[in-house]
Design an enzyme around this catalytic site. Structure first.
Site, mmCIF file in Angstrom:
data_model
loop_
_atom_site.group_PDB
_atom_site.id
_atom_site.type_symbol
_atom_site.label_atom_id
_atom_site.label_comp_id
_atom_site.label_asym_id
_atom_site.label_seq_id
_atom_site.Cartn_x
_atom_site.Cartn_y
_atom_site.Cartn_z
ATOM 1 N N GLU A 103 24.574 84.262 19.057
ATOM 2 C CA GLU A 103 25.968 84.721 19.125
ATOM 3 C C GLU A 103 26.129 86.000 18.314
ATOM 4 O O GLU A 103 25.537 86.134 17.244
ATOM 5 C CB GLU A 103 26.859 83.601 18.551
ATOM 6 N N ASP A 105 29.275 88.320 16.905
ATOM 7 C CA ASP A 105 30.735 88.172 16.775
ATOM 8 C C ASP A 105 31.480 89.350 16.206
ATOM 9 O O ASP A 105 31.091 89.898 15.172
ATOM 10 C CB ASP A 105 31.048 87.069 15.745
ATOM 11 N N GLU A 107 35.459 89.266 14.921
ATOM 12 C CA GLU A 107 36.678 88.465 14.811
ATOM 13 C C GLU A 107 37.677 89.255 13.991
ATOM 14 O O GLU A 107 37.349 89.740 12.909
ATOM 15 C CB GLU A 107 36.414 87.119 14.131
ATOM 16 N N HIS A 120 35.826 90.696 10.900
ATOM 17 C CA HIS A 120 34.771 89.793 10.463
ATOM 18 C C HIS A 120 33.651 89.890 11.497
ATOM 19 O O HIS A 120 33.909 89.804 12.694
ATOM 20 C CB HIS A 120 35.401 88.398 10.418
ATOM 21 N N THR A 121 32.401 90.083 11.061
ATOM 22 C CA THR A 121 31.281 90.115 12.008
ATOM 23 C C THR A 121 30.242 89.079 11.583
ATOM 24 O O THR A 121 30.141 88.728 10.401
ATOM 25 C CB THR A 121 30.597 91.504 12.054
ATOM 26 N N ASN A 122 29.489 88.591 12.566
ATOM 27 C CA ASN A 122 28.447 87.620 12.266
ATOM 28 C C ASN A 122 27.386 87.684 13.358
ATOM 29 O O ASN A 122 27.665 88.151 14.470
ATOM 30 C CB ASN A 122 29.047 86.204 12.174
ATOM 31 N N ASN A 130 25.812 82.344 9.250
ATOM 32 C CA ASN A 130 25.753 82.667 7.817
ATOM 33 C C ASN A 130 25.303 84.097 7.553
ATOM 34 O O ASN A 130 24.591 84.360 6.597
ATOM 35 C CB ASN A 130 24.812 81.713 7.063
ATOM 36 N N GLU A 132 27.593 86.891 7.548
ATOM 37 C CA GLU A 132 28.884 87.552 7.666
ATOM 38 C C GLU A 132 28.927 88.909 6.971
ATOM 39 O O GLU A 132 28.457 89.043 5.841
ATOM 40 C CB GLU A 132 29.995 86.684 7.049
ATOM 41 N N ASP A 196 44.557 77.918 8.802
ATOM 42 C CA ASP A 196 43.908 77.053 7.814
ATOM 43 C C ASP A 196 42.763 77.753 7.086
ATOM 44 O O ASP A 196 42.448 77.399 5.963
ATOM 45 C CB ASP A 196 43.439 75.730 8.456
ATOM 46 N N TRP A 197 42.126 78.754 7.718
ATOM 47 C CA TRP A 197 41.047 79.434 6.992
ATOM 48 C C TRP A 197 41.151 80.952 6.948
ATOM 49 O O TRP A 197 40.662 81.580 6.016
ATOM 50 C CB TRP A 197 39.668 79.044 7.518
#
Ligand SMILES: *[C@@H]1O[C@H](CO)[C@@H](O)[C@H](O)[C@H]1NC(C)=O
Length: 292
Positions: A103, A105, A107, A120-122, A130, A132, A196-197
């Site tokens: 994946e 990402d 975000e 946010h990238t991953n 893990n 990020e 929530d996060w």
């Protein structure tokens, strides 16, 4: 259909076909994407040129690409939720399927009016993320459309914003670090509530009086190898991958300057410098030269 209409339709069609032949084929969302959830909250508009996702208290929404890809350069212009977008997350990513999925990402974590979004990238390989890295942007991503691109070739993945590289993930398979090399990925995007996060562990709640929240997409472009599922299990450009301009693209001197500028001024989190999180030592890919 009147003559004028059909003539202009023909003209439009031939301009479209010509621009495709020149390699600048702008996508048509009806053709390339399918809405996967959220009912009427996801809409394809303007004859396929615009796609909008929205989020209200009852649900978010999302779409995915019809094709799967194995390597390519994929561009999308996105205009993010304006105003008080705290608690909303607009995810735009490539992903394969299954427990050992890969994946890549993007975000976008919304924020209070006037406060910066966090990008946010991953990178997940074989089901593990893990990795990020987070950025603020050097512009307001809600005022107009900006281009977010993923360049994915056998040597590396480059994340770009308005054609400026912000992150590189190199293929270090020869050093034992997994790389997305053989699982075809689909494009996914969704707009959802993550208060929530996303807001520093739920500190700020989504302000539902501002709903519905809307993000917009246009000018999707995939210069990518399209995967044909079994029985053929092949990628339609594998023989010509070498001819693609991005097939072994890395960073040139100007790209290296730009990524240094972004990472020094706008990076707000980097797993590669988070020694507290990795007391046994930083991940191997962090210890090799950063932008090979
Ligand atoms: C919102 O803005 C604040 C202050 O500028 C920043 O510290 C925080 O990281 C931002 N939150 C998100 C989710 O981007």
């Amino acid at each position: 259909m009147s003559t004028w209409c059909s003539n202009s339709a023909k003209l439009l069609l031939s301009v479209y076909v010509m621009s495709c032949l020149l390699g600048a084929c702008a996508g048509d969302f009806y053709q390339d994407m399918e809405i996967t959830w959220g009912d009427h909250r996801a809409k394809i508009l303007n004859g396929g040129q615009l796609l909008t996702l929205s989020l209200d208290k009852a649900s978010g929404s999302g779409f995915q690409s019809k094709h799967e890809y194995l390597f390519g350069r994929i561009d999308m212009q996105i205009k993010l939720v304006p105003g008080n977008s705290a608690g909303t997350v607009t995810a735009y990513y490539l992903s394969s399927q299954g427990p050992t999925h890969d994946e890549i990402d993007f975000e976008f974590l919304g924020n209070l009016s006037g406060q910066p979004y966090t990008l946010h990238t991953n990178v997940f390989t074989q089901g593990k993320g893990n990795r990020e890295q987070q950025f603020h942007l050097w512009f307001d991503p809600t005022k107009t459309f900006h281009t977010y691109s993923l360049l994915w070739n056998p040597q590396r993945i480059i994340f770009l914003v308005d054609n400026i590289p912000i992150r590189v993930y190199n293929n270090l398979e020869s050093h034992g670090v997994a790389f997305p090399s053989n699982q075809p990925m689909r494009i996914y995007s969704s707009l959802w509530n993550a208060d929530d996060w996303a807001t520093r562990g739920g500190l700020v709640k989504t302000d539902w009086t501002q709903a519905p929240f809307t993000a917009s997409y246009r000018n999707f472009k995939a210069d990518a190898c399209i995967w044909s599922p079994p029985p053929s299990s092949s990628s339609s450009c594998s023989s010509k991958l070498q001819d693609k301009p991005w097939s072994n693209q890395g960073l040139d001197a100007s790209g290296r300057n730009r990524i240094r500028w972004v990472q020094s001024k706008y990076m707000v989190y980097n797993y590669c410098t988070d020694l507290k999180r990795f007391p046994q030592g930083l991940p191997l890919e962090c210890r090799r030269s950063r932008f090979l």
